[in-house]
Design a protein around this motif. Sequence first.
Motif, short mmCIF file in Angstrom:
data_model
loop_
_atom_site.label_atom_id
_atom_site.label_comp_id
_atom_site.label_asym_id
_atom_site.label_seq_id
_atom_site.Cartn_x
_atom_site.Cartn_y
_atom_site.Cartn_z
N ASN A 130 -7.05 -5.46 1.58
CA ASN A 130 -8.23 -6.22 1.20
C ASN A 130 -9.22 -6.14 2.37
O ASN A 130 -8.96 -5.41 3.34
N ASP A 131 -10.31 -6.87 2.32
CA ASP A 131 -11.36 -6.73 3.33
C ASP A 131 -10.90 -7.07 4.74
O ASP A 131 -11.48 -6.59 5.72
N SER A 132 -9.88 -7.90 4.86
CA SER A 132 -9.49 -8.36 6.19
C SER A 132 -8.02 -8.09 6.51
O SER A 132 -7.46 -8.70 7.42
N SER A 133 -7.39 -7.16 5.78
CA SER A 133 -5.97 -6.85 6.01
C SER A 133 -5.71 -5.36 5.95
O SER A 133 -6.14 -4.69 5.00
N ILE A 134 -4.99 -4.86 6.93
CA ILE A 134 -4.49 -3.48 6.92
C ILE A 134 -3.00 -3.52 6.60
O ILE A 134 -2.25 -4.30 7.19
N ARG A 135 -2.59 -2.69 5.64
CA ARG A 135 -1.17 -2.58 5.29
C ARG A 135 -0.61 -1.29 5.87
O ARG A 135 -1.21 -0.21 5.73
N ILE A 136 0.56 -1.41 6.49
CA ILE A 136 1.23 -0.28 7.12
C ILE A 136 2.67 -0.24 6.62
O ILE A 136 3.38 -1.24 6.66
N ALA A 137 3.10 0.92 6.11
CA ALA A 137 4.44 1.05 5.54
C ALA A 137 4.92 2.48 5.71
O ALA A 137 4.95 3.26 4.76
N PRO A 138 5.32 2.86 6.93
CA PRO A 138 5.74 4.25 7.16
C PRO A 138 7.10 4.53 6.53
O PRO A 138 7.83 3.61 6.14
N PRO A 139 7.47 5.80 6.42
CA PRO A 139 8.82 6.13 5.96
C PRO A 139 9.88 5.48 6.85
O PRO A 139 9.65 5.24 8.04
N LEU A 140 11.04 5.22 6.28
CA LEU A 140 12.11 4.55 7.02
C LEU A 140 12.71 5.45 8.10
O LEU A 140 13.47 4.97 8.94
N ILE A 141 12.37 6.72 8.10
CA ILE A 141 12.89 7.67 9.09
C ILE A 141 12.05 7.69 10.37
O ILE A 141 12.34 8.46 11.28
N VAL A 142 11.02 6.90 10.46
CA VAL A 142 10.08 6.94 11.58
C VAL A 142 10.81 6.77 12.91
O VAL A 142 11.78 6.02 13.03
N GLY A 143 10.34 7.51 13.94
CA GLY A 143 10.98 7.46 15.24
C GLY A 143 9.98 7.31 16.36
O GLY A 143 8.80 7.00 16.15
N ASP A 144 10.44 7.55 17.60
CA ASP A 144 9.61 7.33 18.78
C ASP A 144 8.33 8.16 18.76
O ASP A 144 7.25 7.65 19.11
N ALA A 145 8.43 9.42 18.39
CA ALA A 145 7.25 10.29 18.43
C ALA A 145 6.18 9.80 17.46
O ALA A 145 4.98 9.79 17.80
N GLU A 146 6.60 9.40 16.29
CA GLU A 146 5.62 8.92 15.29
C GLU A 146 5.00 7.60 15.73
O GLU A 146 3.80 7.38 15.53
N LEU A 147 5.78 6.71 16.32
CA LEU A 147 5.23 5.44 16.79
C LEU A 147 4.23 5.67 17.91
O LEU A 147 3.18 5.00 17.97
N ALA A 148 4.51 6.61 18.81
CA ALA A 148 3.58 6.90 19.90
C ALA A 148 2.27 7.46 19.36
O ALA A 148 1.17 7.09 19.82
N LEU A 149 2.36 8.35 18.39
CA LEU A 149 1.15 8.92 17.80
C LEU A 149 0.37 7.86 17.02
O LEU A 149 -0.86 7.83 17.06
#
Length: 398
Positions: free
Chosen positions: A364-383
């Motif tokens: 919505n106008d004031s909310s960001i939703r984030i839902a990465p794949p469950l396989i996410v790791g250190d490299a993806e979090l850093a990026l």
Amino acid sequence: MSTETPWPDRFGDSLMKSMGAPLGLLARGEGCYVWDESGKQYLDFLAGIAVNSLGHAHPAFVEAVSRQAATLAHVSNYFTTAPQLALAERLKRITGAGAEGRVYFGNSGAEANEAAFKLARLNRAGGNRHRVLALHDSFHGRTMGALALTGKPSLRDAFEPMPSGVEHIDSTIEALERSIDGSVSALIVEPIKGEAGVVDLPDGFLVRARELTAEHGVLLILDEIQTGAGRTGTWFAYEQFGILPDAVTMAKGMGGGFPIGALVTFGWASELFQRGMHGSTFGGNPLATATADAVLGEIEAAGLLQNAALRGEQLRQIIRDIGSPHVAEVRGRGLLVGVGLTTPVAGAVAAAALAAGLIVNAANDSSIRIAPPLIVGDAELALFAERFRGALDAVPAS
């Protein structure tokens, strides 16, 4: 029409006007990444809105689809198949429904909630129970029954009158205590309101809902379409509150990208549906159930419940550590994260993220939703940290 016609024009000329303009044309995916038709890479931290639990082109998903498609893709519901039985038994186990549990398969979350609405109507107690309760600002789907349950008037207004008997209440314990009595057949609740911007329910809400519904013979139906299949760090969010529902709906992440939905009933609720009361041509077909069983099996075998819990905490801390004046709060559990903004600039933040090669969603106008794949790791979090910080910095603070 010639394929030389630009894809936005082809979309506008061919797709129903109910669909918004696409953000791009994606061509392929692998793991936590997707590529568009020009070859630009994006870090996918939306996962098809919490669907691609194993990411893109995961070997377990690909192998299950390929193997089952080569043997038996569909049979009528006059027959059963080994994948259907295996998935039903897995769902009874991971939900905690146990031996008395029963499973209904459909093709989507909306279909699962339609089945749940019909289940609610069956809990009439001689006709005295005529009220179904749902929450304001909830979302349960866009088919007519699911839409009647949805607490967003802006989505319902064009289609009134809705199926009758649904009342929407505030997400407070006080509203529960005022509303639940012997005239209520069911209460349907999202443990976390995903489409509202990943909004947590008040402390003690679900526990009190379970107490009141049990006291008055009311079905407690939990919509775990977005929160289920390990998304919040346990198979289902209700586990984290120490309760069991009378029924739970699921879809999205359980299929890992293959369309499937399910309603699982517990205890006495399993006796309400009788032969001929509900059905689905494609629901529970061997291709869908084999794929979902493989996806859930991989989530379990690869320790992705634990990964979702760990990476979710890391992800929320990353967002807090950015220290942006845009960020008011960080919500959610596991790898379902909502970022509450101080001003209504979510659309601009999501657009800046996309330009930087990061897919998130302005719920919505004031909310960001984030839902990465469950396989996410250190490299993806850093990026993610790098690109999300850049997106926030690119939007002027008011």
